[in-house]
Design a protein around this motif. Structure first.
Motif, short mmCIF file in Angstrom:
data_model
loop_
_atom_site.label_atom_id
_atom_site.label_comp_id
_atom_site.label_asym_id
_atom_site.label_seq_id
_atom_site.Cartn_x
_atom_site.Cartn_y
_atom_site.Cartn_z
N MET A 96 0.83 -1.20 0.00
CA MET A 96 0.00 0.00 0.00
C MET A 96 0.87 1.25 0.00
N ALA A 97 0.47 2.23 -0.80
CA ALA A 97 1.14 3.54 -0.85
C ALA A 97 2.65 3.39 -1.03
N ALA A 98 3.04 2.52 -1.92
CA ALA A 98 4.46 2.21 -2.11
C ALA A 98 5.18 3.32 -2.87
N PRO A 99 6.38 3.69 -2.40
CA PRO A 99 7.22 4.57 -3.21
C PRO A 99 7.71 3.74 -4.40
N SER A 100 7.19 3.99 -5.57
CA SER A 100 7.44 3.10 -6.70
C SER A 100 8.56 3.58 -7.61
N ASP A 101 9.47 4.32 -7.05
CA ASP A 101 10.64 4.76 -7.81
C ASP A 101 11.84 4.63 -6.88
N VAL A 102 12.63 5.64 -6.76
CA VAL A 102 13.79 5.62 -5.87
C VAL A 102 13.53 6.48 -4.64
N ILE A 103 14.20 6.14 -3.56
CA ILE A 103 14.21 6.97 -2.37
C ILE A 103 15.49 7.80 -2.48
N PRO A 104 15.40 9.13 -2.48
CA PRO A 104 16.62 9.94 -2.60
C PRO A 104 17.69 9.52 -1.58
N GLY A 105 18.89 9.26 -2.09
CA GLY A 105 20.00 8.85 -1.25
C GLY A 105 20.16 7.34 -1.13
N TYR A 106 19.21 6.56 -1.68
CA TYR A 106 19.33 5.11 -1.65
C TYR A 106 19.53 4.63 -3.08
#
Length: 176
Positions: A96-106
């Protein structure tokens, strides 16, 4: 017992958060065993810094089980559940509500193991993880995506999410 479910909360939340608590109680009433790791210590490391120790904690929880679990996650919990599925066998992913790209810094982008039963849930009004990214991810990987008229917390849609979860659990149980 029908199987094992590990439910991962989002950042700035905890194992007693509304969604994971409601989904855990629902699954337990159906005979599933649940576990909710507490990632609050990891979350003090910031978004990108929390990911490696969150994944390590989740992999440890998976390794402690006798059978591949269903992974359930919200927001950052969904992100690490998807990445953990690349490293261990899982019976299903309910994200649910997934960050579906990149997390800045990861350095790694969100991903899920191909061929695993997966259900994505996302809010049209999500201003943290924008709906367009969720739609693009689902389309690119040909995954089912339920869009609801809700924001990142998905609190207005909880009853609908629980109903979708029931259908998902029935599907995974039938596949086993």
């Amino acid at each position: 017992m029908r199987g094992q479910i590990i439910l991962s909360h989002g950042s700035d939340s905890g194992p007693d958060a509304t969604k994971v608590s409601a989904l855990a109680a629902f699954a337990e009433a159906l005979g599933w065993q649940t576990h909710r790791p507490d990632y609050r210590d990891e979350d003090t490391l910031g978004y990108a810094g929390s990911i490696p120790p969150r994944i390590a904690r989740l992999l440890g929880a998976i390794d402690a089980l006798d059978v591949p679990p269903i992974l359930v996650g919200s927001s950052m919990g969904a992100f690490v559940s998807g990445l953990a599925s690349l490293e261990r066998p899982v019976a299903g992913l309910f994200l649910m509500a997934a960050p579906s790209d990149v997390i800045p810094g990861y350095p790694r982008a969100f991903a899920v193991r191909a061929g695993v039963p997966t259900q994505l849930i996302h809010g049209w009004q999500d201003d943290v993880c924008v709906p367009e990214d969720a739609l693009a991810f689902a389309q690119r990987h040909r995954l089912p995506l339920m869009m609801v008229d809700d924001d990142h917390r998905l609190s207005v849609s909880l009853e609908r999410i629980i109903e979708e979860f029931r259908l998902f659990l029935d599907h995974v149980a039938a596949e086993a």
